[in-house]
Write a protein that holds these residues in place. Structure first.
Motif, short mmCIF file in Angstrom:
data_model
loop_
_atom_site.label_atom_id
_atom_site.label_comp_id
_atom_site.label_asym_id
_atom_site.label_seq_id
_atom_site.Cartn_x
_atom_site.Cartn_y
_atom_site.Cartn_z
N UNK A 237 0.59 -0.99 0.07
CA UNK A 237 -0.04 -0.01 0.17
C UNK A 237 0.91 1.21 -0.11
N UNK A 238 1.87 1.14 0.96
CA UNK A 238 3.03 2.39 0.82
C UNK A 238 3.44 2.64 -0.60
N UNK A 239 3.81 1.42 -1.22
CA UNK A 239 4.38 1.69 -2.57
C UNK A 239 3.33 2.24 -3.38
N UNK A 240 2.10 2.03 -3.36
CA UNK A 240 1.02 2.64 -4.24
C UNK A 240 1.01 4.11 -4.04
N UNK A 241 1.07 4.36 -2.51
CA UNK A 241 1.16 5.90 -2.21
C UNK A 241 2.24 6.64 -3.13
N UNK A 242 3.54 5.96 -2.83
CA UNK A 242 4.89 6.39 -3.41
C UNK A 242 4.82 6.50 -5.07
N UNK A 243 3.97 5.60 -5.61
CA UNK A 243 4.23 5.63 -7.08
C UNK A 243 5.49 5.49 -7.39
N UNK A 244 5.88 6.21 -8.26
CA UNK A 244 7.43 6.25 -8.84
C UNK A 244 8.14 7.15 -8.24
N UNK A 245 7.62 7.73 -7.15
CA UNK A 245 8.47 8.97 -6.30
C UNK A 245 9.71 8.43 -5.66
N UNK A 246 9.81 6.95 -5.32
CA UNK A 246 10.92 6.65 -4.83
C UNK A 246 11.21 5.38 -5.65
N UNK A 247 12.56 5.41 -5.96
CA UNK A 247 13.21 4.32 -6.91
C UNK A 247 12.97 2.97 -6.42
N UNK A 248 12.76 1.86 -7.24
CA UNK A 248 12.43 0.63 -6.61
C UNK A 248 13.60 0.20 -5.73
N UNK A 249 14.95 0.56 -6.06
CA UNK A 249 16.21 -0.08 -5.28
C UNK A 249 16.13 0.69 -3.94
N UNK A 250 15.60 2.00 -3.82
CA UNK A 250 15.63 2.62 -2.48
C UNK A 250 14.51 2.39 -1.46
N UNK A 251 13.37 1.66 -2.20
CA UNK A 251 12.15 1.35 -1.37
C UNK A 251 12.19 0.88 0.20
N UNK A 252 13.09 -0.18 0.00
CA UNK A 252 13.16 -0.74 1.39
C UNK A 252 13.86 -0.07 2.45
N UNK A 253 14.84 0.60 2.06
CA UNK A 253 15.64 1.81 2.86
C UNK A 253 14.37 2.82 3.41
N UNK A 254 13.70 3.31 2.34
CA UNK A 254 12.69 4.17 2.65
C UNK A 254 11.70 3.81 3.56
N UNK A 255 11.34 2.47 3.26
CA UNK A 255 10.26 1.89 4.12
C UNK A 255 10.88 1.69 5.61
N UNK A 256 12.31 1.49 5.85
CA UNK A 256 12.77 1.43 7.20
C UNK A 256 12.90 2.66 8.06
N UNK A 257 13.01 3.78 6.95
CA UNK A 257 13.09 5.09 7.66
C UNK A 257 11.62 5.34 8.00
#
Length: 257
Positions: free
Chosen positions: A197-217
């Protein structure tokens, strides 16, 4: 031989009223281990530990109904629950400690003492008044925030409300498994849905390779900023905050395949 307590003795030991214990008995939350031939309540070690769990959950503002559901779940693990209580209370203690220091500084200043407050220090320990958008811009950059907002604007009202409801469903699902360790498959299944669901909110705003790090943040914000776990009526839930934060951090380190 196991030591036992009368209702009056247990009330004095735990610092609760006899009336409270009677109520817990009546609603099935804490039944006495046995009764004497005369009908008097008798409590043993099991009831003492259960009362401790009840009191911890009450300290974290859970309703009696939710506490009963957690304690009566067949998968309830007392040790895991105590670990979560500890984390939630430590997070609360940290913020209260800052507030106490702010009070001390203010009192010293008002009494003409040596400690002089800056305007910023007057409000240390309180939730910051900046909007989520301003904070997001500061953390992830204006372009990323605007890309995410544009992604949301593409949704019609029905789709947006559905997405919002899905987040509410996730909160409910996680509250039902809070007696389990954050790494438990049942917990991680819900966390995976949350991540999607968070990925759907982000859309393409957060690059795929950075999503897990952003999720941890993002996970850290659940314990650093109480607004992230506020209920619709404005109440905060530190136990839930600590639980989902740990679950998100574990997921970020062990993503679903």
């Amino acid at each position: 031989m196991e030591k036992t307590y009368t209702v009056k003795q247990l009330a004095a030991l735990a610092g609760v009223s006899v009336r409270t214990l009677h109520h817990y008995d009546a609603c099935g939350l804490l039944k006495p281990g046995k009764r004497t031939p005369a009908g008097y309540r008798v409590y043993g070690a099991y009831e003492l530990y259960r009362l401790q769990q009840i009191m911890f959950y009450k300290e974290l503002d859970l309703s009696l109904e939710n506490i009963a559901a957690l304690l009566d779940d067949p998968g309830f693990e007392p040790a895991a629950a105590l670990e979560e209580h500890k984390k939630a209370l430590q997070a609360r203690r940290k913020r209260i400690s800052v507030l106490i220091k702010t009070i001390d500084k203010t009192l010293s200043t008002l009494k003409g003492g040596p400690v002089m407050l800056t305007d910023k220090e007057l409000y240390e320990g309180f939730p910051e008044g900046n909007t989520y958008r301003e904070e997001a811009v500061a953390k992830w950059g204006r372009q990323a925030v605007e890309n995410s907002e544009n992604n949301l604007r593409k949704m019609d009202k029905a789709a947006f409300l559905k997405l919002k409801d899905e987040f509410v469903n996730i909160r409910t699902a996680l509250q039902e498994v809070m007696h389990l360790p954050p790494s438990h498959p049942k917990v991680q299944k819900v966390i995976h849905t949350h991540f999607e669901l968070i990925r759907r909110f982000w859309g393409n705003a957060v690059p795929e390779e950075e999503r897990l790090a952003a999720y941890k943040g993002l996970a850290q914000l659940y314990v650093d900023d109480e607004r992230y776990t506020q209920t619709p009526d404005g109440k905060t839930d530190p136990a839930y905050a600590a639980f989902i934060s740990e679950g998100m951090k574990w997921y970020a380190a062990h993503p679903a395949k």
